[in-house]
Design an enzyme around this catalytic site. Structure first.
Site, PDB file in Angstrom:
ATOM      1  N   CYS A  52       0.847  -1.174  -0.423  1.00  0.00           N
ATOM      2  CA  CYS A  52       0.279  -0.295   0.053  1.00  0.00           C
ATOM      3  C   CYS A  52       0.947   1.104   0.391  1.00  0.00           C
ATOM      4  CB  CYS A  52      -0.697   0.057   1.063  1.00  0.00           C
ATOM      5  SG  CYS A  52      -2.400  -1.456   1.162  1.00  0.00           S
ATOM      6  N   ILE A  53       1.382   1.504   0.782  1.00  0.00           N
ATOM      7  CA  ILE A  53       1.846   3.000   1.416  1.00  0.00           C
ATOM      8  C   ILE A  53       3.343   2.861   0.029  1.00  0.00           C
ATOM      9  CG2 ILE A  53       3.519   4.673   3.181  1.00  0.00           C
ATOM     10  CD1 ILE A  53       2.130   2.987   4.869  1.00  0.00           C
TER      11      ILE A  53
END
Length: 439
Positions: free
Chosen positions: A278-279
């Site tokens: 994600c990040i």
């Protein structure tokens, strides 16, 4: 047909528990989702995946991901509530289809929605009338409406009539024992109002709190915003960690002091880089989309550069630490503790540990690793195995570098038997022995 009554048959089936739910993609997002669906709603669920191996494992009651145990999966399979298949024609028997496939960046740092497009094309020929299709794969604002919808809408299926389409971002946090699928609030946004209503109803059958928003685009951006917020703040603390090293200030002590403020502050922590699916990836979906509007997301791009440099910074710190002992990184024997992207999981996706290891191997170091959650991994076609954490292994290492911070590692033994430790996760805390150098 009047807009207020479209989808009424689907609504009745969901309410009655007669609807069949389908999930495309049975990985870190899809498998926990389908387990939650079956367990909470009691509805029959069909999982679709292109991996015959994973399908066979699931149908035997065996989980292939850490967040779902065999004890959770097996009873649901035995009761007939979960079935996995590689046969996408089985889509014809589903009333709701949820797409949970990877959305990585390509080699040029641009969004790669090819897996989502393939999934949509796989199910499109078999979608029946009065169907709800939900995309959970993280992506840029407009994907659900501009990419997914045209792939599944046709002569017989029309949005707002007998086809309903929504986006609901996954919020899976691997290894989190507190926040799971069912108690994490679920954002839902439909391409039209009726799609939002039906998607909200669907998720409410197995998730405690559902948060509807006005559009699919708003839901898509909400997921990106969540991860951009974290990425930018992690970049800030990573930059401060580098400054604190020059100023001879303990960044961890600074954070602990700052977080005593009961308002207006949220702690973020430095590390060897960003990991997970994600990040490190999601913010650049928005950067790419923003360029269509002649807008440059400067915070996102700056944060990305800082976070991407952290493995190089860690390698430099290790080199400097060895130099203080009269040793060179070239030819040094290094023991890496942890290769997963964060503590207490086996997930290696985008793991910064691998970037750090690559950087120090480039400098000529000989690297071995210990990770109780990752017994082996494959690199360049070769299997690399975790070594046992023994006094002999620690004593033979010129330096030990903590990269994941797993809680089930014997750090007391590490402290007692190691001559030099670079701690990128603050596992030793304020009482770290003199052999420990903090990030």
């Amino acid at each position: 047909m009047n807009q207020t009554v479209t989808g009424s048959a689907l609504e009745q089936k969901i309410n009655a528990g007669d609807a069949v739910f389908g999930v495309v993609g049975l990985g870190y997002v899809g498998l926990p989702l389908i387990v939650a669906m079956a367990e909470r709603s009691g509805s029959r669920c069909i999982g679709f995946d292109i991996s015959e191996k994973n399908v066979q494992k699931i149908n035997s009651g065996t989980s292939h991901i850490g967040d779902i145990s065999d004890a959770e999966l097996t009873p649901l399979v035995q009761k007939g509530l979960i079935e996995a298949t590689v046969d996408f024609s089985r889509t014809a028997g589903c009333d709701v289809m949820v797409i949970c496939v990877p959305t990585p960046l390509n080699a040029h740092g641009e969004p790669d929605v090819s897996h989502m497009v393939s999934a949509a094309n796989d199910i499109a020929p078999y979608l029946k009338s009065d169907i709800l299709v939900v995309l959970e794969s993280t992506t840029y604002p407009g994907t659900t409406e501009e990419v997914l919808l045209p792939l599944i809408e046709g002569e017989t299926l029309k949005l707002g009539n007998n086809l309903f389409v929504a986006f609901s971002p996954e919020r899976v946090d691997p290894g989190n024992e507190t926040w799971k699928i069912t108690n994490t609030p679920k954002v839902v946004g439909g391409v039209d109002e009726r799609s939002t209503e039906l998607a909200t109803l669907f998720y409410s059958k197995f998730i405690d709190t559902v948060v509807p928003v006005s559009t699919a685009r708003a839901a898509e951006l909400s997921k990106l915003f969540e991860n951009i917020f974290r990425g930018v703040n992690i970049a800030l603390v990573n930059e401060l960690a580098q400054l604190c090293e020059r100023m001879d200030i303990d960044i961890w002590e600074v954070i602990d002091a700052a977080k005593t403020k009961p308002f207006g502050f949220m702690p973020f922590y430095p590390g060897p880089g960003l990991g997970g699916h994600c990040i490190p990836i999601d913010p650049f979906y928005l950067s790419w989309k923003a360029r269509e509007y002649d807008f440059h997301t400067q915070f996102i791009e700056l944060a990305g550069r800082i976070n991407e440099d952290m493995p190089y910074y860690v390698a430099r710190r290790l080199m400097d630490a060895l130099n203080t002992q009269g040793k060179a990184l070239n030819g040094a024997r290094i023991l890496a503790l942890g290769v997963a992207y964060k503590a207490d999981i086996d997930d290696m996706r985008e793991s910064p540990a691998m970037s750090v290891i690559a950087r120090i191997e480039e400098k000529g170091a000989q690297v071995r690793y210990h990770d109780p959650h990752v017994p082996q991994y494959t690199q360049d076609g070769k299997k690399v195995h975790s070594v046992d954490l023994t006094a002999e292994e620690l004593q033979s290492a010129d330096a030990v570098i903590v990269l994941s911070g797993h809680s089930n590692v014997d750090y007391r033994l590490v402290a007692e038997q190691s001559s030099l430790i670079l701690d990128t996760r603050n596992v030793f805390g304020a009482s770290a022995p003199s052999s420990v150098i903090k990030l």
